[in-house]
Design a protein around this motif. Structure first.
Motif, PDB file in Angstrom:
ATOM      1  N   VAL A 216      51.699 -18.891   2.820  1.00  0.00           N
ATOM      2  CA  VAL A 216      52.631 -18.656   3.921  1.00  0.00           C
ATOM      3  C   VAL A 216      52.239 -17.404   4.710  1.00  0.00           C
ATOM      4  O   VAL A 216      52.197 -17.417   5.951  1.00  0.00           O
ATOM      5  N   SER A 217      51.943 -16.322   4.020  1.00  0.00           N
ATOM      6  CA  SER A 217      51.633 -15.066   4.719  1.00  0.00           C
ATOM      7  C   SER A 217      50.341 -15.166   5.509  1.00  0.00           C
ATOM      8  O   SER A 217      50.257 -14.647   6.642  1.00  0.00           O
ATOM      9  N   VAL A 218      49.342 -15.833   4.962  1.00  0.00           N
ATOM     10  CA  VAL A 218      48.056 -15.924   5.652  1.00  0.00           C
ATOM     11  C   VAL A 218      48.136 -16.898   6.816  1.00  0.00           C
ATOM     12  O   VAL A 218      47.731 -16.584   7.944  1.00  0.00           O
ATOM     13  N   LEU A 219      48.672 -18.098   6.561  1.00  0.00           N
ATOM     14  CA  LEU A 219      48.668 -19.115   7.611  1.00  0.00           C
ATOM     15  C   LEU A 219      49.641 -18.792   8.742  1.00  0.00           C
ATOM     16  O   LEU A 219      49.343 -19.050   9.911  1.00  0.00           O
ATOM     17  N   ARG A 220      50.788 -18.231   8.426  1.00  0.00           N
ATOM     18  CA  ARG A 220      51.781 -17.950   9.466  1.00  0.00           C
ATOM     19  C   ARG A 220      51.502 -16.650  10.212  1.00  0.00           C
ATOM     20  O   ARG A 220      51.673 -16.584  11.433  1.00  0.00           O
ATOM     21  N   GLU A 221      51.081 -15.616   9.500  1.00  0.00           N
ATOM     22  CA  GLU A 221      51.004 -14.300  10.122  1.00  0.00           C
ATOM     23  C   GLU A 221      49.631 -13.640  10.029  1.00  0.00           C
ATOM     24  O   GLU A 221      48.986 -13.405  11.037  1.00  0.00           O
ATOM     25  N   LEU A 222      49.208 -13.350   8.796  1.00  0.00           N
ATOM     26  CA  LEU A 222      48.072 -12.442   8.632  1.00  0.00           C
ATOM     27  C   LEU A 222      46.773 -12.997   9.171  1.00  0.00           C
ATOM     28  O   LEU A 222      45.954 -12.245   9.726  1.00  0.00           O
ATOM     29  N   GLY A 223      46.539 -14.294   9.021  1.00  0.00           N
ATOM     30  CA  GLY A 223      45.276 -14.862   9.490  1.00  0.00           C
ATOM     31  C   GLY A 223      45.071 -14.624  10.973  1.00  0.00           C
ATOM     32  O   GLY A 223      44.046 -14.078  11.404  1.00  0.00           O
ATOM     33  N   GLY A 224      46.069 -15.011  11.777  1.00  0.00           N
ATOM     34  CA  GLY A 224      45.950 -14.824  13.215  1.00  0.00           C
ATOM     35  C   GLY A 224      46.034 -13.376  13.640  1.00  0.00           C
ATOM     36  O   GLY A 224      45.299 -12.934  14.545  1.00  0.00           O
ATOM     37  N   LEU A 225      46.906 -12.612  13.001  1.00  0.00           N
ATOM     38  CA  LEU A 225      47.117 -11.222  13.410  1.00  0.00           C
ATOM     39  C   LEU A 225      45.890 -10.364  13.105  1.00  0.00           C
ATOM     40  O   LEU A 225      45.419  -9.611  13.961  1.00  0.00           O
ATOM     41  N   ILE A 226      45.372 -10.478  11.889  1.00  0.00           N
ATOM     42  CA  ILE A 226      44.203  -9.674  11.526  1.00  0.00           C
ATOM     43  C   ILE A 226      43.004 -10.068  12.367  1.00  0.00           C
ATOM     44  O   ILE A 226      42.245  -9.205  12.845  1.00  0.00           O
ATOM     45  N   THR A 227      42.810 -11.353  12.602  1.00  0.00           N
ATOM     46  CA  THR A 227      41.689 -11.801  13.430  1.00  0.00           C
ATOM     47  C   THR A 227      41.817 -11.263  14.850  1.00  0.00           C
ATOM     48  O   THR A 227      40.837 -10.803  15.447  1.00  0.00           O
ATOM     49  N   ALA A 228      43.020 -11.330  15.401  1.00  0.00           N
ATOM     50  CA  ALA A 228      43.222 -10.831  16.765  1.00  0.00           C
ATOM     51  C   ALA A 228      42.952  -9.334  16.849  1.00  0.00           C
ATOM     52  O   ALA A 228      42.356  -8.859  17.832  1.00  0.00           O
ATOM     53  N   ILE A 229      43.372  -8.572  15.850  1.00  0.00           N
ATOM     54  CA  ILE A 229      43.134  -7.122  15.868  1.00  0.00           C
ATOM     55  C   ILE A 229      41.645  -6.816  15.767  1.00  0.00           C
ATOM     56  O   ILE A 229      41.117  -5.944  16.473  1.00  0.00           O
ATOM     57  N   ILE A 230      40.934  -7.561  14.906  1.00  0.00           N
ATOM     58  CA  ILE A 230      39.484  -7.354  14.790  1.00  0.00           C
ATOM     59  C   ILE A 230      38.795  -7.692  16.106  1.00  0.00           C
ATOM     60  O   ILE A 230      37.925  -6.951  16.587  1.00  0.00           O
ATOM     61  N   VAL A 231      39.173  -8.810  16.711  1.00  0.00           N
ATOM     62  CA  VAL A 231      38.551  -9.224  17.969  1.00  0.00           C
ATOM     63  C   VAL A 231      38.898  -8.250  19.090  1.00  0.00           C
ATOM     64  O   VAL A 231      38.064  -7.965  19.963  1.00  0.00           O
ATOM     65  N   ALA A 232      40.121  -7.722  19.094  1.00  0.00           N
ATOM     66  CA  ALA A 232      40.487  -6.735  20.113  1.00  0.00           C
ATOM     67  C   ALA A 232      39.608  -5.493  20.014  1.00  0.00           C
ATOM     68  O   ALA A 232      39.170  -4.941  21.036  1.00  0.00           O
ATOM     69  N   GLY A 233      39.355  -5.035  18.781  1.00  0.00           N
ATOM     70  CA  GLY A 233      38.507  -3.865  18.612  1.00  0.00           C
ATOM     71  C   GLY A 233      37.044  -4.141  18.854  1.00  0.00           C
ATOM     72  O   GLY A 233      36.293  -3.248  19.265  1.00  0.00           O
ATOM     73  N   ARG A 234      36.633  -5.388  18.637  1.00  0.00           N
ATOM     74  CA  ARG A 234      35.216  -5.730  18.767  1.00  0.00           C
ATOM     75  C   ARG A 234      34.888  -6.293  20.149  1.00  0.00           C
ATOM     76  O   ARG A 234      34.094  -5.720  20.887  1.00  0.00           O
TER      77      ARG A 234
END
Length: 384
Positions: A216-234
């Protein structure tokens, strides 16, 4: 007492004599840069030995005086006065007088008036300025958003306007090249999440529910959020730096001179590329995080792969997956928009590129978190 400084082709010297408690220092020869070092040593010795009283600096024998020589005379005058002597300067020509006055004005300390400061007033002033700056930036970004939406829809309705070579290049740089770092970080986050969840759930003997927590935590929140933060910084920062460098080199102005629209050439390919790659990266990151959690569950909780998959299938529905995936294109559009907007704002200096690149990352991450919070409220309201 006489001190002399030998110089090639000429001699600069200081002749000292005392008569009726009046010390006369007769300066002679060229007082210029090449004679300054030995003269400086002799003048310092004379100032140290002088007991006080009246001192006359006689410049009638000085053949040439430049800025360095005038500074030596002025400094000697100041040092003697500081030691309690009364100093007179005589034998000064008109040219020498102007130079000595100019050096004196430069050396004179200008008193700095420190205004009375009120901490509360300064705090209110800074807060007000920051508020107005935030308002102006928000309105400008909103205007850029409207223009970008119109031009994106126009490009979709007329695919011939899309630059597919630039689109493919940006897909490679923002997607394929980002897979190693996104995969590694997501895997480690899955490991950490499973380990911490297992540590807490073990107190209740419910270790099997670490699968629910992870899914639940990965599919609903963390997967998209962490990826977006990494892509924003990169990738977001790369967009700003690339377009900003083109602004500094006046390449964007050259495009406009040739009749090319910088939005169509530089912004649209980057926005479309990130809108394609971020959902794929989100799916990839979610799978890597779940794999890391499954691996940790196997070694720490002794949950086999079959048990993990069975519990995962029972706990996670299709809606949970789509809730996380539907956010990714919105995050991608926001990150690309901010990165390109800040790049187009760059002025003609390298310092502006660095400052706005940093600002791009900060604003992108801020928008991603705000959008994620709005999505959470929306899904909670809809009961999803």
């Amino acid at each position: 007492m006489t001190a002399a400084a030998a110089v090639a082709g000429d001699e600069a010297r200081i002749d000292s004599s005392v008569e009726r408690d009046v010390t006369t220092l007769r300066l002679a020869g060229p007082w210029i840069t090449r004679t300054a070092a030995p003269l400086d040593h002799d003048l310092a010795a004379l100032v140290r030995k002088h007991p006080g009283g009246t001192v006359v600096l006689d410049l009638s024998g000085v053949s040439v005086l430049d800025t360095v020589g005038a500074w030596l005379v002025h400094r000697t005058q100041e040092d003697l006065a500081t030691g309690g002597a009364t100093v007179r300067v005589e034998g000064v020509s008109a040219d020498q007088k102007g130079l000595l006055e100019a050096v004196s004005r430069v050396e004179r300390d200008v008193p700095v008036k420190h205004p009375d400061r009120n901490i509360l007033y300064d705090l209110a002033l800074r807060t007000g300025k920051s508020t107005y700056h935030f308002r102006d930036e928000a309105l400008a970004l909103l205007s850029f958003l409207g223009m970008l939406v119109v031009k994106s829809l126009r490009a979709l309705l007329h695919p011939g306007r899309i630059r597919f070579i630039a689109l493919a290049h940006n897909i490679e740089t923002t997607g394929l090249n980002a897979m190693p770092i996104v995969g590694l970080l997501s895997f480690l986050i899955g490991v950490v999440l499973a380990y911490q969840g297992a540590d807490q759930l073990a107190r209740f003997g419910a270790q099997i529910f670490v699968v629910n927590l992870l899914g639940v935590s990965v599919l609903r929140e963390l997967g998209g959020l962490i990826t977006a933060i990494i892509v924003a910084g990169r990738s977001g920062s790369a967009f700003t730096a690339q377009i900003g460098t083109m602004q500094v080199n006046q390449e964007v102005d050259a495009m406009e001179t040739l009749g090319l629209d910088p939005i169509d050439v530089l912004v649209i390919p980057r926005v479309f590329a990130l809108a394609i790659t971020l959902p794929l990266l989100t799916f990839y990151a979610s799978m890597m995080a779940i794999f890391g959690g499954a691996l940790m569950s196997y070694f720490v909780l002794d949950i086999s792969a079959a048990q993990f998959l069975q519990q995962f299938k029972a706990a996670i529905g299709v809606n949970t997956f789509w809730v996380g995936m539907v956010k990714a294109p919105v995050f991608a559009f926001a990150i690309a928009m901010v990165g390109c907007y800040e790049g187009l704002k760059v002025s003609g200096s390298a310092e502006s590129v660095g400052r706005l690149t940093t600002q791009s990352v900060v604003v992108s991450i801020f928008l991603v978190i705000v959008l994620d919070a709005l999505f959470s409220i929306l899904f909670a309201t809809l009961g999803i």
